[in-house]
Design a protein around this motif. Structure first.
Motif, PDB file in Angstrom:
ATOM      1  N   ALA A  17      28.099  -5.969   7.377  1.00 59.60           N
ATOM      2  CA  ALA A  17      27.008  -5.325   8.118  1.00 59.60           C
ATOM      3  C   ALA A  17      25.678  -5.991   7.793  1.00 59.60           C
ATOM      4  O   ALA A  17      24.848  -6.211   8.692  1.00 59.60           O
ATOM      5  CB  ALA A  17      26.958  -3.833   7.813  1.00 59.60           C
ATOM      6  N   ALA A  18      25.452  -6.332   6.526  1.00 55.94           N
ATOM      7  CA  ALA A  18      24.209  -6.995   6.135  1.00 55.94           C
ATOM      8  C   ALA A  18      24.100  -8.366   6.786  1.00 55.94           C
ATOM      9  O   ALA A  18      23.065  -8.708   7.361  1.00 55.94           O
ATOM     10  CB  ALA A  18      24.134  -7.116   4.617  1.00 55.94           C
ATOM     11  N   LEU A  19      25.172  -9.154   6.724  1.00 51.03           N
ATOM     12  CA  LEU A  19      25.137 -10.485   7.329  1.00 51.03           C
ATOM     13  C   LEU A  19      24.928 -10.410   8.836  1.00 51.03           C
ATOM     14  O   LEU A  19      24.149 -11.192   9.400  1.00 51.03           O
ATOM     15  CB  LEU A  19      26.414 -11.254   7.001  1.00 51.03           C
ATOM     16  N   ASP A  20      25.600  -9.484   9.498  1.00 51.33           N
ATOM     17  CA  ASP A  20      25.395  -9.310  10.946  1.00 51.33           C
ATOM     18  C   ASP A  20      23.938  -8.970  11.250  1.00 51.33           C
ATOM     19  O   ASP A  20      23.356  -9.479  12.211  1.00 51.33           O
ATOM     20  CB  ASP A  20      26.318  -8.223  11.496  1.00 51.33           C
ATOM     21  N   PHE A  21      23.351  -8.105  10.422  1.00 51.15           N
ATOM     22  CA  PHE A  21      21.943  -7.717  10.589  1.00 51.15           C
ATOM     23  C   PHE A  21      21.026  -8.927  10.406  1.00 51.15           C
ATOM     24  O   PHE A  21      20.129  -9.165  11.216  1.00 51.15           O
ATOM     25  CB  PHE A  21      21.604  -6.609   9.591  1.00 51.15           C
ATOM     26  N   LEU A  96      13.080  -5.974   9.186  1.00 52.92           N
ATOM     27  CA  LEU A  96      13.672  -5.998   7.849  1.00 52.92           C
ATOM     28  C   LEU A  96      13.295  -4.771   7.034  1.00 52.92           C
ATOM     29  O   LEU A  96      14.053  -4.331   6.175  1.00 52.92           O
ATOM     30  CB  LEU A  96      13.266  -7.279   7.112  1.00 52.92           C
ATOM     31  N   GLY A  97      12.150  -4.184   7.318  1.00 51.73           N
ATOM     32  CA  GLY A  97      11.713  -2.996   6.587  1.00 51.73           C
ATOM     33  C   GLY A  97      12.290  -1.693   7.110  1.00 51.73           C
ATOM     34  O   GLY A  97      12.299  -0.682   6.395  1.00 51.73           O
ATOM     35  N   GLU A  98      12.811  -1.719   8.349  1.00 52.30           N
ATOM     36  CA  GLU A  98      13.341  -0.481   8.942  1.00 52.30           C
ATOM     37  C   GLU A  98      14.530   0.042   8.134  1.00 52.30           C
ATOM     38  O   GLU A  98      15.495  -0.677   7.885  1.00 52.30           O
ATOM     39  CB  GLU A  98      13.772  -0.728  10.382  1.00 52.30           C
ATOM     40  N   GLY A  99      14.418   1.281   7.698  1.00 50.24           N
ATOM     41  CA  GLY A  99      15.479   1.888   6.907  1.00 50.24           C
ATOM     42  C   GLY A  99      15.463   1.481   5.450  1.00 50.24           C
ATOM     43  O   GLY A  99      16.296   1.915   4.668  1.00 50.24           O
ATOM     44  N   GLY A 100      14.504   0.633   5.086  1.00 48.60           N
ATOM     45  CA  GLY A 100      14.381   0.175   3.701  1.00 48.60           C
ATOM     46  C   GLY A 100      13.128   0.737   3.067  1.00 48.60           C
ATOM     47  O   GLY A 100      12.772   1.887   3.275  1.00 48.60           O
ATOM     48  N   GLN A 101      12.434  -0.119   2.325  1.00 50.71           N
ATOM     49  CA  GLN A 101      11.243   0.317   1.618  1.00 50.71           C
ATOM     50  C   GLN A 101      10.167  -0.758   1.718  1.00 50.71           C
ATOM     51  O   GLN A 101      10.442  -1.940   1.532  1.00 50.71           O
ATOM     52  CB  GLN A 101      11.584   0.563   0.146  1.00 50.71           C
ATOM     53  N   ILE A 102       8.953  -0.335   2.025  1.00 47.92           N
ATOM     54  CA  ILE A 102       7.825  -1.258   2.058  1.00 47.92           C
ATOM     55  C   ILE A 102       7.294  -1.369   0.634  1.00 47.92           C
ATOM     56  O   ILE A 102       6.890  -0.373   0.028  1.00 47.92           O
ATOM     57  CB  ILE A 102       6.722  -0.779   3.027  1.00 47.92           C
ATOM     58  N   LEU A 103       7.338  -2.581   0.094  1.00 50.14           N
ATOM     59  CA  LEU A 103       6.855  -2.827  -1.260  1.00 50.14           C
ATOM     60  C   LEU A 103       5.384  -3.237  -1.254  1.00 50.14           C
ATOM     61  O   LEU A 103       4.633  -2.865  -2.143  1.00 50.14           O
ATOM     62  CB  LEU A 103       7.714  -3.906  -1.935  1.00 50.14           C
ATOM     63  N   MET A 104       4.984  -4.010  -0.246  1.00 51.62           N
ATOM     64  CA  MET A 104       3.585  -4.366  -0.003  1.00 51.62           C
ATOM     65  C   MET A 104       3.409  -4.417   1.510  1.00 51.62           C
ATOM     66  O   MET A 104       4.088  -5.188   2.181  1.00 51.62           O
ATOM     67  CB  MET A 104       3.245  -5.744  -0.593  1.00 51.62           C
ATOM     68  N   PRO A 105       2.518  -3.589   2.059  1.00 51.68           N
ATOM     69  CA  PRO A 105       2.300  -3.604   3.508  1.00 51.68           C
ATOM     70  C   PRO A 105       1.832  -4.982   3.984  1.00 51.68           C
ATOM     71  O   PRO A 105       1.193  -5.723   3.233  1.00 51.68           O
ATOM     72  CB  PRO A 105       1.203  -2.565   3.725  1.00 51.68           C
ATOM     73  N   LEU A 106       2.150  -5.296   5.209  1.00 46.23           N
ATOM     74  CA  LEU A 106       1.716  -6.556   5.807  1.00 46.23           C
ATOM     75  C   LEU A 106       0.190  -6.537   5.908  1.00 46.23           C
ATOM     76  O   LEU A 106      -0.382  -5.676   6.571  1.00 46.23           O
ATOM     77  CB  LEU A 106       2.362  -6.709   7.187  1.00 46.23           C
ATOM     78  N   ASP A 107      -0.476  -7.472   5.209  1.00 43.18           N
ATOM     79  CA  ASP A 107      -1.934  -7.449   5.141  1.00 43.18           C
ATOM     80  C   ASP A 107      -2.452  -8.801   4.658  1.00 43.18           C
ATOM     81  O   ASP A 107      -1.682  -9.700   4.332  1.00 43.18           O
ATOM     82  CB  ASP A 107      -2.381  -6.351   4.159  1.00 43.18           C
ATOM     83  N   ASN A 108      -3.776  -8.926   4.576  1.00 41.50           N
ATOM     84  CA  ASN A 108      -4.435 -10.095   4.019  1.00 41.50           C
ATOM     85  C   ASN A 108      -4.708  -9.795   2.546  1.00 41.50           C
ATOM     86  O   ASN A 108      -5.511  -8.933   2.221  1.00 41.50           O
ATOM     87  CB  ASN A 108      -5.740 -10.375   4.758  1.00 41.50           C
ATOM     88  N   TYR A 109      -4.026 -10.517   1.659  1.00 41.58           N
ATOM     89  CA  TYR A 109      -4.193 -10.309   0.222  1.00 41.58           C
ATOM     90  C   TYR A 109      -4.999 -11.428  -0.426  1.00 41.58           C
ATOM     91  O   TYR A 109      -5.063 -11.515  -1.651  1.00 41.58           O
ATOM     92  CB  TYR A 109      -2.823 -10.182  -0.458  1.00 41.58           C
ATOM     93  N   GLY A 110      -5.595 -12.292   0.388  1.00 43.89           N
ATOM     94  CA  GLY A 110      -6.425 -13.365  -0.132  1.00 43.89           C
ATOM     95  C   GLY A 110      -5.717 -14.699  -0.203  1.00 43.89           C
ATOM     96  O   GLY A 110      -6.312 -15.724   0.094  1.00 43.89           O
ATOM     97  N   GLY A 116       3.601  -9.670   3.550  1.00 41.05           N
ATOM     98  CA  GLY A 116       4.191  -8.361   3.285  1.00 41.05           C
ATOM     99  C   GLY A 116       5.489  -8.519   2.528  1.00 41.05           C
ATOM    100  O   GLY A 116       6.107  -9.594   2.543  1.00 41.05           O
ATOM    101  N   TRP A 117       5.909  -7.461   1.849  1.00 43.14           N
ATOM    102  CA  TRP A 117       7.117  -7.491   1.022  1.00 43.14           C
ATOM    103  C   TRP A 117       7.884  -6.215   1.297  1.00 43.14           C
ATOM    104  O   TRP A 117       7.335  -5.116   1.195  1.00 43.14           O
ATOM    105  CB  TRP A 117       6.706  -7.571  -0.434  1.00 43.14           C
ATOM    106  N   VAL A 118       9.145  -6.354   1.668  1.00 39.06           N
ATOM    107  CA  VAL A 118       9.986  -5.187   1.953  1.00 39.06           C
ATOM    108  C   VAL A 118      11.327  -5.325   1.249  1.00 39.06           C
ATOM    109  O   VAL A 118      11.757  -6.418   0.904  1.00 39.06           O
ATOM    110  CB  VAL A 118      10.243  -5.001   3.473  1.00 39.06           C
ATOM    111  N   SER A 119      11.958  -4.212   1.051  1.00 38.42           N
ATOM    112  CA  SER A 119      13.352  -4.161   0.615  1.00 38.42           C
ATOM    113  C   SER A 119      14.113  -3.589   1.805  1.00 38.42           C
ATOM    114  O   SER A 119      13.783  -2.506   2.285  1.00 38.42           O
ATOM    115  CB  SER A 119      13.471  -3.258  -0.615  1.00 38.42           C
ATOM    116  N   ASP A 120      15.101  -4.319   2.324  1.00 40.83           N
ATOM    117  CA  ASP A 120      15.787  -3.871   3.536  1.00 40.83           C
ATOM    118  C   ASP A 120      16.763  -2.728   3.249  1.00 40.83           C
ATOM    119  O   ASP A 120      16.920  -2.302   2.099  1.00 40.83           O
ATOM    120  CB  ASP A 120      16.462  -5.045   4.260  1.00 40.83           C
TER     121      ASP A 120
END
Length: 131
Positions: A17-21, A96-110, A116-120
Motif C-alpha cells: 500500500a505504501a509503495l502504491d501510494f 504526503l501529509g494527508e493522514g500523517g503528521q505535519i512536522l514543519m508547515p510548508l513555509d519560508n524558514y530562511g 515543509g516536513w511531514v510524516s506520511d
C-alpha cells in the motif's frame, strides 16, 4: 562492488500500500519488482518479502516484517524531495501529509523560500523543498 539502497521495513503488511501510494504521488516513481511470501511463509502469505522500487529516481527496497518490533520509522531519517516549482511543493506536501503528521508547515524558514516536513500515513518522513 559495494552498493547502498535505502530499506523501508513496514509492519502490519503495509509495504505494498505504501509503495502504491508513493508511485501514485511522487513523480519519477515505479515498482521495479515485488516478491511476496508464499503459503509456506515464514511471513503471512501475500505480504511483501522484498520489493525494489524507484521513488523520485532513488532506488529503494521495502519489506513487510512478520516479526513485531518495538520500533518503527522515525522522522530523524527522511526522504528529501526537491521541487522545481511551488505548485509541486504544495501538491506533494498535501498528498504526503494527508493522514500523517505535519512536522514543519510548508513555509519560508530562511534557507528556502518553501520548505515543509511531514510524516506520511505509513510513518515515513518527507522533507519537501523548493529549489
Amino acid at each position: 562492488m559495494t552498493s547502498m539502497t535505502p530499506f523501508l521495513m513496514f509492519q502490519g503488511g503495509k509495504a505494498r500500500a505504501a509503495l502504491d501510494f508513493y508511485v501514485a504521488t511522487v513523480p519519477d516513481s515505479r515498482i521495479v519488482s515485488l516478491d511476496r511470501f508464499g503459503p509456506d511463509g515464514p511471513g503471512p502469505e501475500g505480504t511483501v518479502l522484498r520489493a525494489h522500487a524507484v521513488i523520485a529516481g532513488q532506488p529503494v527496497m521495502a519489506h513487510d516484517s512478520f516479526i513485531t518490533h518495538d520500533f518503527d520509522f522515525t522522522a530523524s531519517w527522511s526522504f528529501f524531495l526537491e521541487c522545481e516549482d511551488e505548485s509541486d511543493c504544495e501538491l506533494l506536501f498535501a498528498a504526503l501529509g494527508e493522514g500523517g503528521q505535519i512536522l514543519m508547515p510548508l513555509d519560508n524558514y530562511g534557507w528556502s523560500r518553501r520548505f515543509g516536513w511531514v510524516s506520511d500515513k505509513f510513518g515515513v518522513a518527507w522533507q519537501i523543498n523548493l529549489k
